[in-house]
Design an enzyme around this catalytic site. Structure first.
Site, mmCIF file in Angstrom:
data_model
loop_
_atom_site.group_PDB
_atom_site.id
_atom_site.type_symbol
_atom_site.label_atom_id
_atom_site.label_comp_id
_atom_site.label_asym_id
_atom_site.label_seq_id
_atom_site.Cartn_x
_atom_site.Cartn_y
_atom_site.Cartn_z
ATOM 1 N N SER A 243 0.607 -1.122 0.081
ATOM 2 C CA SER A 243 -0.135 -0.011 -0.040
ATOM 3 C C SER A 243 0.910 1.286 -0.147
ATOM 4 O O SER A 243 2.063 1.363 0.408
ATOM 5 C CB SER A 243 -0.919 0.048 1.412
ATOM 6 N N ASP A 244 0.306 2.330 -0.430
ATOM 7 C CA ASP A 244 0.950 3.760 -0.274
ATOM 8 C C ASP A 244 0.740 3.692 1.144
ATOM 9 O O ASP A 244 0.028 3.317 1.968
ATOM 10 C CB ASP A 244 0.332 4.701 -1.190
ATOM 11 N N CYS A 245 1.646 5.009 1.655
ATOM 12 C CA CYS A 245 1.620 4.964 3.281
ATOM 13 C C CYS A 245 0.651 5.590 4.099
ATOM 14 O O CYS A 245 0.028 6.630 3.607
ATOM 15 C CB CYS A 245 2.921 5.573 3.326
#
Length: 707
Positions: A243-245
């Site tokens: 995932s992106d953060c």
């Protein structure tokens, strides 16, 4: 050469055996980006988060290449492979040294969250300079080679690359956590997916990162169509997904498509997101209690992640364990970085003022907020350099004691004054005075990562990193006008990562050199170009628009009137454009053999440098479908080749236009050949009227009829 399937099968077997020995809690702890140690099994802590867009970032000293957009301007895929290899080499050296000291902190692992192959569809997007530009073919060719360089050809993966941000993602930054990018299937498969597809199916990229936003209603880190149907289904991706953060918490907090953290964690995991950059996966065991997922779902993700770690040789060792720390910022790597900067700078205008002849100059004025700025060298996601060379310093080094170099900051980057207690524009008179006392002025203007970048970055609060328009800050526009009014020859050096309104400079200045964010020692590269040690040879990987009139809203993901393939009016400086000190002409271009619906197109090209300077140039081939109503509005880049020609030299070579270049994309997103007649344009720019007017060159045309 690596046998990817065999290596992955062996690594997957080892991963399964290791994960089978873990408890449910231990397995779940491996799905965080900062994976916990399992000491009883000899598993150390590992942090998946590392960055390498243009050099190993955020973990101390490393060779700093130009920002990605500046390297894209080189139009050289093999050069990108070399860059990727250098970054991986330094990444290994740093990993070896850090882990020997049991330092396994963030930014010190071997899983690099690079490259960014999103399409730079709108010049307002603040993160566009992290990408390879607006063209999906160029982005795919450069991205594939960068991944190959990072991951290596040996039996063990040198470093793990990551294609981000999957998939329809290019701003706005301010609303990315709740935004739904609505896109047609035609635009998705014609523009937004090709680079990702190439990295997965051609380069075997080890990781893919999802974007923050939704696409057509589904969050990109929990997207059935993108993650299941396309990525792991159609493309057979077998690496790991991250995932992106803190994107997964957006599911319930901002997108409102789940009720709570447990549901969000479950949705992401079920869709195939293996590692969570963030902390939502702390709720995985609770999601099991609620019956939302099973332990087998966690096991599968853990196996994928340990497969990557085994492929990297992190448990069994590899030849890369012997790479010494001394390779970091070694002479060879530093020279490669400066070389990429030289080749990526784009000469946008030259009335004959360049190259400068230092022997005929007594005084050079170097003016502007970016003239002596380190920030304007480095872009974002950068490492630390042991030495920086600004444009001012590069010019001073180039002329030595023979020419007097006067300097004025001219103005602040965007603020109304340099000194808080002073009048507005407190450096403007100094700039004018400097120009008055100079034979020629080098005017260094532009942006840096505080004005264009990512949402949340320091300094980007006003527009969350995006640009509101194409203008430079007003103080800089006034500086250009006041300095130009002095009447001395003025060369603008623009340091920025996106299209800027240069209408005034184009009309009133003698030369314009686009330096991008050229890397830690980029000032040396700029000086080499200004004084003719090397000829400029970069080409624009983006369109420089005259203005934003007629362009869709930033939130509109339609490609209508965007990028060179779809734009409906003339550009200021077109995609693919860039001048040199030479004069490379395409003398002949012809098809080598008959073309069928199933064949590639082989063309033979003869080029000659009819100028008085040695130079590189980029031969570009564009294809136009002459029949199909499904074709892109204009034409598409389909192959390119960087060539070096001494003055007077002629070369003949073949270029291959892949069969896929003849495809169109229908409204369902399906590709097929829908025409018998095509036209190829072969030149050193694209075949638009503005490029022809700027260069005086008309590309060769080849008619292709399928047999």
């Amino acid at each position: 050469m690596r046998d990817h399937k065999k290596e992955r099968a062996e690594a997957r077997k080892k991963a399964k055996e290791l994960v089978a020995k873990m408890t449910r809690m231990e397995k779940a702890s491996q799905l965080k980006y900062d994976a916990s140690p399992v000491e009883r099994l000899g598993v150390p802590t590992y942090n998946y988060w590392n960055e390498a867009l243009h050099g190993v970032a955020r973990a101390g000293v490393a060779t700093m290449f130009p920002q990605a957009i500046g390297m894209a301007a080189v139009f050289d895929d093999e050069a990108m492979k070399k860059v990727g290899d250098i970054i991986a080499t330094e990444g290994r050296a740093k990993y070896n040294a850090y882990s020997a000291h049991d330092d396994r902190d963030i930014y010190k692992g071997l899983t690099f969250w690079s490259p960014n192959v999103n399409i730079f569809r709108d010049p307002r997007w603040g993160r566009g300079h992290e990408t390879y530009g607006e063209d999906p073919y160029l982005a795919s060719r450069l991205g594939v080679k960068f991944v190959e360089g990072l991951q290596g050809d040996g039996p063990v993966m040198k470093a793990a690359a990551c294609a981000k941000h999957f998939a329809v993602h290019s701003g706005p930054e301010a609303i990315r956590h709740e935004f739904d990018a609505k896109v047609s299937m035609k635009d998705m498969w014609e523009t937004y997916l090709p680079a990702f597809e190439a990295l997965v199916t051609e380069a075997d990229v080890e990781s893919v990162m999802g974007a923050y936003n939704r696409t057509n209603g589904e969050p990109c880190c929990g997207h059935k169509y993108l993650m299941e149907d396309v990525l792991r289904g159609k493309w057979n991706f077998d690496g790991h997904f991250t995932s992106d953060c803190w994107a997964i918490k957006d599911f319930h907090e901002n997108h409102k498509i789940t009720k709570n953290a447990r549901e969000s964690a479950a949705l992401a995991l079920k869709r195939g997101c293996d590692v969570n950059c963030g902390n939502t996966y702390l709720h995985l065991l609770g999601a099991i209690e609620d019956g939302l997922i099973t332990e087998e779902d966690i096991t599968l993700a853990a196996e994928r992640l340990f497969t990557t770690r085994f492929l990297l040789g992190l448990f069994d060792g590899s030849e890369y364990d012997q790479i010494p720390y001394e390779v970091v910022e070694c002479k060879e790597h530093l020279e490669a970085a400066v070389d990429m900067a030289r080749k990526g700078c784009v000469l946008l205008k030259n009335d004959g003022v360049l190259p400068l002849d230092a022997s005929k100059l007594k005084t050079i004025g170097v003016i502007g907020p970016n003239a002596n700025s380190r920030a304007s060298l480095i872009g974002n996601y950068h490492g630390t350099a042991s030495r920086y060379i600004t444009v001012l310093e590069g010019i001073q080094d180039a002329v030595g004691e023979d020419v007097r170099v006067l300097y004025s900051e001219g103005c602040a980057l965007e603020n109304s004054k340099v000194e808080n207690l002073a009048w507005n524009q407190d450096r403007i008179s100094e700039a004018v005075i400097t120009a008055e006392h100079s034979d020629v002025v080098i005017l260094c203007v532009g942006l840096d990562e505080t004005l264009e970048g990512e949402e949340g970055d320091e300094g980007n609060k006003d527009a969350s990193g995006d640009k509101k328009d194409l203008h430079l800050p007003k103080v800089q526009e006034e500086l250009i006008e006041k300095v130009t009014a002095v009447g001395k020859p003025v060369v603008v050096v623009l340091m920025a990562g996106s299209a800027i309104d240069l209408n005034y400079a184009d009309e009133n200045c003698n030369g314009i050199l686009l330096a991008w964010y050229p890397g830690a020692r980029g000032g040396k590269a700029v000086a080499d170009l200004l004084f003719g040690k090397v000829s400029p040879s970069g080409k624009l990987p983006i369109t420089f628009y005259r203005d934003l009139e007629g362009m869709p809203e930033f939130t509109d993901y339609s490609m209508k009137n965007r990028t060179y393939r779809y734009m409906e009016k003339e550009a200021l400086y077109p995609f693919g454009y860039g001048l040199t000190y030479g004069d490379v002409q395409v003398k002949e271009a012809k098809i080598v053999h008959a073309v069928t619906k199933d064949s590639d197109i082989e063309i033979q090209v003869t080029v000659k440098n009819e100028g008085c300077a040695d130079t590189d140039d980029v031969v570009q081939v564009y294809i136009k479908d002459m029949d199909s109503p499904l074709a892109v509005r204009n034409y598409s880049l389909c192959v390119f080749k960087r060539v070096h020609l001494e003055k007077g030299e002629e070369k003949t070579f073949t270029m291959t236009v892949a069969n896929a270049a003849m495809n169109v994309v229908d409204e369902q997103g399906e590709r097929h050949i829908d025409s018998k007649n095509f036209k190829l344009f072969v030149g050193t720019e694209q075949p638009d009227t503005r490029s022809i007017a700027l260069t005086g060159k008309t590309p060769a045309e080849i008619l292709v009829t399928l047999e």
